[in-house]
Design a protein around this motif. Structure first.
Motif, PDB file in Angstrom:
ATOM      1  N   PRO A  46      88.707  -8.611  77.361  1.00 14.77           N
ATOM      2  CA  PRO A  46      89.522  -9.785  77.043  1.00 14.77           C
ATOM      3  C   PRO A  46      90.849  -9.686  77.800  1.00 14.77           C
ATOM      4  CG  PRO A  46      89.449  -8.264  75.188  1.00 14.77           C
ATOM      5  CD  PRO A  46      88.521  -7.721  76.229  1.00 14.77           C
ATOM      6  N   HIS A  47      91.600 -10.741  77.831  1.00 14.50           N
ATOM      7  CA  HIS A  47      92.843 -10.771  78.619  1.00 14.50           C
ATOM      8  C   HIS A  47      93.862  -9.723  78.194  1.00 14.50           C
ATOM      9  CE1 HIS A  47      91.765 -14.049  81.181  1.00 14.50           C
ATOM     10  NE2 HIS A  47      91.275 -14.680  80.136  1.00 14.50           N
ATOM     11  N   HIS A  48      93.773  -9.236  76.993  1.00 20.36           N
ATOM     12  CA  HIS A  48      94.721  -8.219  76.515  1.00 20.36           C
ATOM     13  C   HIS A  48      94.167  -6.791  76.641  1.00 20.36           C
ATOM     14  CE1 HIS A  48      92.125  -9.270  73.111  1.00 20.36           C
ATOM     15  NE2 HIS A  48      92.270  -8.014  72.734  1.00 20.36           N
ATOM     16  N   ALA A  49      93.102  -6.617  77.410  1.00 18.10           N
ATOM     17  CA  ALA A  49      92.459  -5.298  77.535  1.00 18.10           C
ATOM     18  C   ALA A  49      93.399  -4.286  78.185  1.00 18.10           C
ATOM     19  CB  ALA A  49      91.185  -5.409  78.361  1.00 18.10           C
ATOM     20  N   ARG A  50      93.292  -3.050  77.723  1.00 17.95           N
ATOM     21  CA  ARG A  50      94.106  -1.968  78.275  1.00 17.95           C
ATOM     22  C   ARG A  50      93.634  -1.612  79.689  1.00 17.95           C
ATOM     23  NH1 ARG A  50      91.991   0.339  73.710  1.00 17.95           N
ATOM     24  NH2 ARG A  50      91.155   1.992  74.999  1.00 17.95           N
ATOM     25  N   PRO A  51      94.519  -1.112  80.517  1.00 18.30           N
ATOM     26  CA  PRO A  51      94.152  -0.735  81.896  1.00 18.30           C
ATOM     27  C   PRO A  51      93.015   0.280  81.961  1.00 18.30           C
ATOM     28  CG  PRO A  51      96.533  -0.804  81.685  1.00 18.30           C
ATOM     29  CD  PRO A  51      95.966  -0.996  80.298  1.00 18.30           C
ATOM     30  N   ASP A  52      92.926   1.194  80.994  1.00 13.94           N
ATOM     31  CA  ASP A  52      91.843   2.180  81.044  1.00 13.94           C
ATOM     32  C   ASP A  52      90.477   1.527  80.820  1.00 13.94           C
ATOM     33  OD1 ASP A  52      92.636   1.781  78.336  1.00 13.94           O
ATOM     34  OD2 ASP A  52      91.661   3.655  77.748  1.00 13.94           O
ATOM     35  N   ARG A  53      90.434   0.444  80.065  1.00 14.81           N
ATOM     36  CA  ARG A  53      89.166  -0.286  79.890  1.00 14.81           C
ATOM     37  C   ARG A  53      88.779  -0.984  81.184  1.00 14.81           C
ATOM     38  NH1 ARG A  53      87.826  -3.003  74.340  1.00 14.81           N
ATOM     39  NH2 ARG A  53      85.811  -3.048  75.344  1.00 14.81           N
ATOM     40  N   ALA A  64      85.052  -3.489  92.922  1.00 17.81           N
ATOM     41  CA  ALA A  64      86.475  -3.218  93.104  1.00 17.81           C
ATOM     42  C   ALA A  64      87.263  -3.815  91.933  1.00 17.81           C
ATOM     43  CB  ALA A  64      86.961  -3.825  94.420  1.00 17.81           C
ATOM     44  N   ARG A  65      88.409  -3.246  91.677  1.00 17.23           N
ATOM     45  CA  ARG A  65      89.242  -3.727  90.564  1.00 17.23           C
ATOM     46  C   ARG A  65      89.584  -5.210  90.709  1.00 17.23           C
ATOM     47  NH1 ARG A  65      93.041  -1.201  86.738  1.00 17.23           N
ATOM     48  NH2 ARG A  65      94.357  -2.894  85.999  1.00 17.23           N
ATOM     49  N   TRP A  66      89.931  -5.637  91.935  1.00 18.91           N
ATOM     50  CA  TRP A  66      90.300  -7.044  92.124  1.00 18.91           C
ATOM     51  C   TRP A  66      89.146  -7.964  91.746  1.00 18.91           C
ATOM     52  CZ3 TRP A  66      87.615 -10.361  95.154  1.00 18.91           C
ATOM     53  CH2 TRP A  66      86.793  -9.808  96.143  1.00 18.91           C
ATOM     54  N   MET A  67      87.908  -7.520  92.019  1.00 19.43           N
ATOM     55  CA  MET A  67      86.753  -8.345  91.686  1.00 19.43           C
ATOM     56  C   MET A  67      86.543  -8.398  90.172  1.00 19.43           C
ATOM     57  SD  MET A  67      83.046  -8.214  93.381  1.00 19.43           S
ATOM     58  CE  MET A  67      81.835  -9.456  93.060  1.00 19.43           C
ATOM     59  N   VAL A  68      86.697  -7.273  89.512  1.00 21.14           N
ATOM     60  CA  VAL A  68      86.572  -7.243  88.054  1.00 21.14           C
ATOM     61  C   VAL A  68      87.633  -8.150  87.432  1.00 21.14           C
ATOM     62  CG1 VAL A  68      86.817  -5.775  86.010  1.00 21.14           C
ATOM     63  CG2 VAL A  68      85.473  -4.977  87.965  1.00 21.14           C
ATOM     64  N   GLU A  69      88.838  -8.114  87.972  1.00 16.93           N
ATOM     65  CA  GLU A  69      89.904  -8.971  87.431  1.00 16.93           C
ATOM     66  C   GLU A  69      89.583 -10.450  87.662  1.00 16.93           C
ATOM     67  OE1 GLU A  69      93.404  -7.321  89.231  1.00 16.93           O
ATOM     68  OE2 GLU A  69      93.533  -5.723  87.735  1.00 16.93           O
TER      69      GLU A  69
END
Length: 79
Positions: A46-53, A64-69
């Protein structure tokens, strides 16, 4: 000399038909797979997910992280 109205007897025409149909089916399957991935990323992050998730999804998916975002934001693979 062959008549242009005769159906082609060359085996390559049938192979082209078969491959064309295969590609159409795979395109639909790929779109369905991408929809499922985007849905799962949205559920897990969800939009409030922690960076480790986020990093966990990056690691699990191989994306890649950008794609997941972008998937989380709903900005990838829109039909």
């Amino acid at each position: 000399m062959s008549n242009d109205s005769e159906p082609p007897t060359d085996w390559r025409y049938e192979e082209l038909r078969r491959l064309g149909e295969l590609e159409r089916r795979m395109t639909i399957e790929l779109a369905d797979t991408r929809d499922a991935i985007a849905r799962l990323v949205g559920q897990v992050l969800p939009h409030h997910a922690r960076p480790d998730r986020i990093e966990g999804v990056v690691h699990a998916s191989g994306y890649a992280r950008w794609m997941v975002e972008r998937l989380r934001d709903g900005k990838m693979w829109l039909r």
